[in-house]
Design a protein around this motif. Structure first.
Motif, PDB file in Angstrom:
ATOM      1  N   LEU A 333       0.825  -1.206   0.000  1.00 43.14           N
ATOM      2  CA  LEU A 333       0.000   0.000   0.000  1.00 43.14           C
ATOM      3  C   LEU A 333       0.861   1.259   0.000  1.00 43.14           C
ATOM      4  O   LEU A 333       0.554   2.236  -0.702  1.00 43.14           O
ATOM      5  CB  LEU A 333      -0.922  -0.018   1.218  1.00 43.14           C
ATOM      6  N   ALA A 337       0.962   4.151  -2.837  1.00 43.78           N
ATOM      7  CA  ALA A 337       0.644   5.527  -2.438  1.00 43.78           C
ATOM      8  C   ALA A 337       1.755   6.489  -2.850  1.00 43.78           C
ATOM      9  O   ALA A 337       1.480   7.592  -3.340  1.00 43.78           O
ATOM     10  CB  ALA A 337       0.420   5.573  -0.934  1.00 43.78           C
ATOM     11  N   GLN A 338       2.993   6.115  -2.688  1.00 46.02           N
ATOM     12  CA  GLN A 338       4.108   6.987  -3.076  1.00 46.02           C
ATOM     13  C   GLN A 338       4.144   7.178  -4.591  1.00 46.02           C
ATOM     14  O   GLN A 338       4.363   8.289  -5.085  1.00 46.02           O
ATOM     15  CB  GLN A 338       5.426   6.389  -2.588  1.00 46.02           C
ATOM     16  N   LEU A 341       1.366   9.500  -5.567  1.00 47.11           N
ATOM     17  CA  LEU A 341       1.716  10.880  -5.238  1.00 47.11           C
ATOM     18  C   LEU A 341       2.644  11.471  -6.286  1.00 47.11           C
ATOM     19  O   LEU A 341       2.485  12.631  -6.701  1.00 47.11           O
ATOM     20  CB  LEU A 341       2.364  10.925  -3.857  1.00 47.11           C
ATOM     21  N   LYS A 348      -6.061   8.529  -5.192  1.00 49.54           N
ATOM     22  CA  LYS A 348      -5.560   7.164  -5.004  1.00 49.54           C
ATOM     23  C   LYS A 348      -4.450   7.129  -3.950  1.00 49.54           C
ATOM     24  O   LYS A 348      -4.399   6.221  -3.110  1.00 49.54           O
ATOM     25  CB  LYS A 348      -5.040   6.609  -6.329  1.00 49.54           C
ATOM     26  N   ALA A 349      -3.557   8.106  -3.970  1.00 46.73           N
ATOM     27  CA  ALA A 349      -2.470   8.130  -2.988  1.00 46.73           C
ATOM     28  C   ALA A 349      -3.029   8.250  -1.573  1.00 46.73           C
ATOM     29  O   ALA A 349      -2.573   7.551  -0.651  1.00 46.73           O
ATOM     30  CB  ALA A 349      -1.528   9.292  -3.285  1.00 46.73           C
ATOM     31  N   ARG A 350      -4.038   9.118  -1.400  1.00 43.07           N
ATOM     32  CA  ARG A 350      -4.614   9.293  -0.073  1.00 43.07           C
ATOM     33  C   ARG A 350      -5.321   8.025   0.395  1.00 43.07           C
ATOM     34  O   ARG A 350      -5.210   7.618   1.560  1.00 43.07           O
ATOM     35  CB  ARG A 350      -5.581  10.471  -0.086  1.00 43.07           C
ATOM     36  N   LYS A 352      -4.723   4.865  -0.481  1.00 41.15           N
ATOM     37  CA  LYS A 352      -3.759   3.812  -0.149  1.00 41.15           C
ATOM     38  C   LYS A 352      -3.019   4.125   1.150  1.00 41.15           C
ATOM     39  O   LYS A 352      -2.777   3.227   1.974  1.00 41.15           O
ATOM     40  CB  LYS A 352      -2.751   3.645  -1.295  1.00 41.15           C
ATOM     41  N   ALA A 353      -2.666   5.387   1.349  1.00 43.58           N
ATOM     42  CA  ALA A 353      -1.958   5.738   2.576  1.00 43.58           C
ATOM     43  C   ALA A 353      -2.853   5.568   3.794  1.00 43.58           C
ATOM     44  O   ALA A 353      -2.405   5.077   4.850  1.00 43.58           O
ATOM     45  CB  ALA A 353      -1.451   7.177   2.485  1.00 43.58           C
ATOM     46  N   GLU A 354      -4.125   5.960   3.675  1.00 42.39           N
ATOM     47  CA  GLU A 354      -5.043   5.767   4.799  1.00 42.39           C
ATOM     48  C   GLU A 354      -5.279   4.286   5.069  1.00 42.39           C
ATOM     49  O   GLU A 354      -5.403   3.872   6.228  1.00 42.39           O
ATOM     50  CB  GLU A 354      -6.363   6.481   4.505  1.00 42.39           C
ATOM     51  N   LEU A 369       0.965  10.826   4.267  1.00 42.45           N
ATOM     52  CA  LEU A 369      -0.253  11.629   4.248  1.00 42.45           C
ATOM     53  C   LEU A 369       0.064  13.120   4.340  1.00 42.45           C
ATOM     54  O   LEU A 369      -0.608  13.959   3.711  1.00 42.45           O
ATOM     55  CB  LEU A 369      -1.165  11.203   5.403  1.00 42.45           C
ATOM     56  N   ILE A 372       1.169  14.172   0.888  1.00 47.12           N
ATOM     57  CA  ILE A 372       0.010  14.276  -0.004  1.00 47.12           C
ATOM     58  C   ILE A 372      -0.750  15.565   0.271  1.00 47.12           C
ATOM     59  O   ILE A 372      -1.171  16.276  -0.655  1.00 47.12           O
ATOM     60  CB  ILE A 372      -0.890  13.040   0.165  1.00 47.12           C
TER      61      ILE A 372
END
Length: 542
Positions: A333, A337-338, A341, A348-350, A352-354, A369, A372
């Motif tokens: 994940l 996310a990286q 970003l 999508k980045a937010r 996956k990071a959450e 986060l 982002i």
């Protein structure tokens, strides 16, 4: 003992059987000697012969006993004295092990009086141990040197000298003692391990690998442990060859992967060497296999950035491919996310990071986060909120060895010099996720609930705003360097004219053009204070 009893019983049975056989077959035995006839029964004659043989044997035993009695008496007292000496030696060794220096010294003196030191070298060991307990290290080292010169106690003396050198911090002397012991007896675990660590610390990977092979042949170490250490040494050698000899680094790293398939540093070095040679597909396959066995952030970063010419969308696709191989994994994940970003796909980045923070709330997820939030909204309040959550979250895993945290894998611990000491785990500092004040880190649900509302902090046109600032700055400089015109002299006879209000240089007419390009230079040169006074300037920071 049992065999002797069985043989004796068989002999008695055979003798009885012989007598019974003669008794069943009666007969006479006649002997003519000097004209006389001697006649007797056969069984009587056999009994007489056997009795004569027994009498001769008993007589011989008695004569021998009398003849050797002085030597037997001497040997008896000598054996008794030796037994007393060994009893004192045993008591002294037990006392030395228990830390009783007085009794150990007393028993060592008694043992030396009852047993000769050249016959029993353990007396030197007892005296050395007693000297160590009493703090007389010079005497102990002398005893160990004497034992090192004796072939029977060479290994024992070298170990004592090695421990004394380590105690004094003489690492070079300790290394020499360990290598000497390992050369004479490669089956000694302490000598082989110490020599292996010293050679690894010095970067002598070839010598270390050769010694490990000798240990493996002598079965000093288990096969699994030997393969692991062999993989570590090969990986260390490959890391040194990576810049100058990528082919050799690739071969060593691939051989290390054969010995330890899940060894992450070997997979990374093999992939980097193949990237340098253009073998992107094979390197990607190696990284995929390593990712399947144990997802690692360095593996993910190397895989996503395998081709330098890929766009950010291509890297995002590669990251999603890794996620497909190990779904529902924190590292998968975070890699996606990286990459999202970098590709400016903030939604999508937010997400996956959450999801990563929900699965395992740790430092990397909250920092991502914050990045982002900075890239998407620029709201510093929300950014600081995520940074505060990262500060309270558990730390990310790292390479840790003996309490030392490193940003990269090392073959030897810099603290103790132990080989293969680094592990990928969370550093010490937080026990069971608790903070220093006793509170637990907040979950992602709590962090989202306490997230400040979004504020519109970004200008509509940052490019135009930047140009406005530059224009104002240029106008300020131009107006600061403009010379002030001198006032005209008033006539003496003419009627004075009404004075019109002067227009300040600082407030030019609206119709006057403000040049931006092609105006006065930023540095007009050095002014002469006698001709041109220093104008007042206005400094505008923003």
């Amino acid at each position: 003992m049992l065999i002797r009893l069985v043989v004796f019983a068989l002999f008695v049975l055979l003798l009885a059987y012989g007598f019974s056989w003669l008794a069943d077959r009666p007969g006479d035995l006649s002997l003519i000697w000097e004209g006389q006839i001697y006649q007797t029964k056969l069984i009587v004659a056999a009994s007489a012969i056997i009795a004569l043989v027994a009498a001769v044997m008993i007589a011989w035993w008695f004569v021998r006993l009398v003849w050797t009695s002085p030597h037997s008496v001497t040997r008896y007292f000598r054996a008794r004295k030796r037994d007393r000496g060994y009893q004192a030696l045993s008591t002294g060794l037990i006392a030395a092990g228990a830390g009783n220096a007085l009794l150990a010294r007393k028993m060592a003196a008694r043992s030396r009086g009852l047993i000769r030191a050249d016959q029993e070298p353990l007396i030197n060991l007892l005296e050395a141990q007693a000297a160590l307990i009493e703090g007389r290290h010079d005497e102990a080292r002398a005893k160990f040197e004497a034992m090192a010169n004796d072939p029977e106690t060479r290994e024992l003396g070298l170990r004592g000298l090695y421990l004394e050198a380590r105690r004094l911090g003489a690492n070079e002397a300790a290394r020499q003692y360990a290598e000497k012991a390992a050369d004479n007896a490669p089956y000694l675990p302490w000598a082989a391990q110490a020599t292996l660590e010293y050679r690894s610390q010095a970067g002598r990977w070839d010598d270390a690998i050769r010694l490990l092979e000798q240990q493996k042949a002598a079965r000093v170490v288990e096969k699994a442990e030997a393969n692991r250490l062999h993989a570590v040494l090969l990986t260390a050698r490959a890391g040194e060859k990576l810049e100058s000899n990528p082919t050799g680094a690739r071969d060593d790293a691939l051989q290390a992967l054969k010995l330890a398939a899940d060894f992450i540093p070997a997979a990374l070095i093999a992939a980097k060497a193949l990237f340098r040679e253009g073998g992107v597909r094979k390197a990607a396959s190696i990284l995929e296999q390593a990712w399947k066995s144990a997802p690692h952030p360095e593996i993910g970063q190397a895989y996503v950035r395998a081709r330098s010419g890929d766009s950010t969308l291509d890297r995002l696709k590669r990251a999603e491919r890794l996620e497909g191989q190990r779904p529902n994994n924190v590292e998968s994940l975070l890699v996606v996310a990286q990459a999202a970003l970098d590709a400016q796909e903030f939604a999508k980045a937010r997400a996956k990071a959450e999801a990563a923070a929900h699965m395992q709330p740790r430092e990397a997820a909250y920092l991502l986060l914050a990045d982002i939030e900075e890239a998407e909204t620029g709201d510093q309040g929300r950014v600081r909120h995520w940074l505060a959550q990262a500060l309270k979250a558990p730390r990310d895993p790292a390479w840790v060895a003996d309490g030392f945290v490193s940003d990269k894998w090392l073959p030897v611990s810099p603290v103790t010099g132990r080989l293969d000491a680094f592990e990928w785990k969370a550093p010490f500092g937080q026990i069971e996720g608790a903070l220093e004040d006793g509170s637990a880190p907040a979950s992602i649900e709590t962090a989202l609930k306490t997230l400040p509302p979004l504020r519109d902090v970004r200008p509509e046109s940052p490019v135009n705003d930047h140009r406005i600032i530059e224009l104002e700055r240029a106008a300020t400089i131009a107006e600061a360097v403009r010379p002030t015109p001198a006032p005209a002299p008033a006539p003496t006879s003419a009627k004075p004219k009404p004075v019109e209000p002067a227009v300040s240089d600082k407030a030019p007419a609206p119709s006057e053009a403000k040049p931006f390009f092609g105006g006065l230079p930023d540095d007009p040169g050095v002014r002469d204070p006698r001709v041109e006074p220093e104008p007042k300037t206005r400094l505008r920071l923003f």
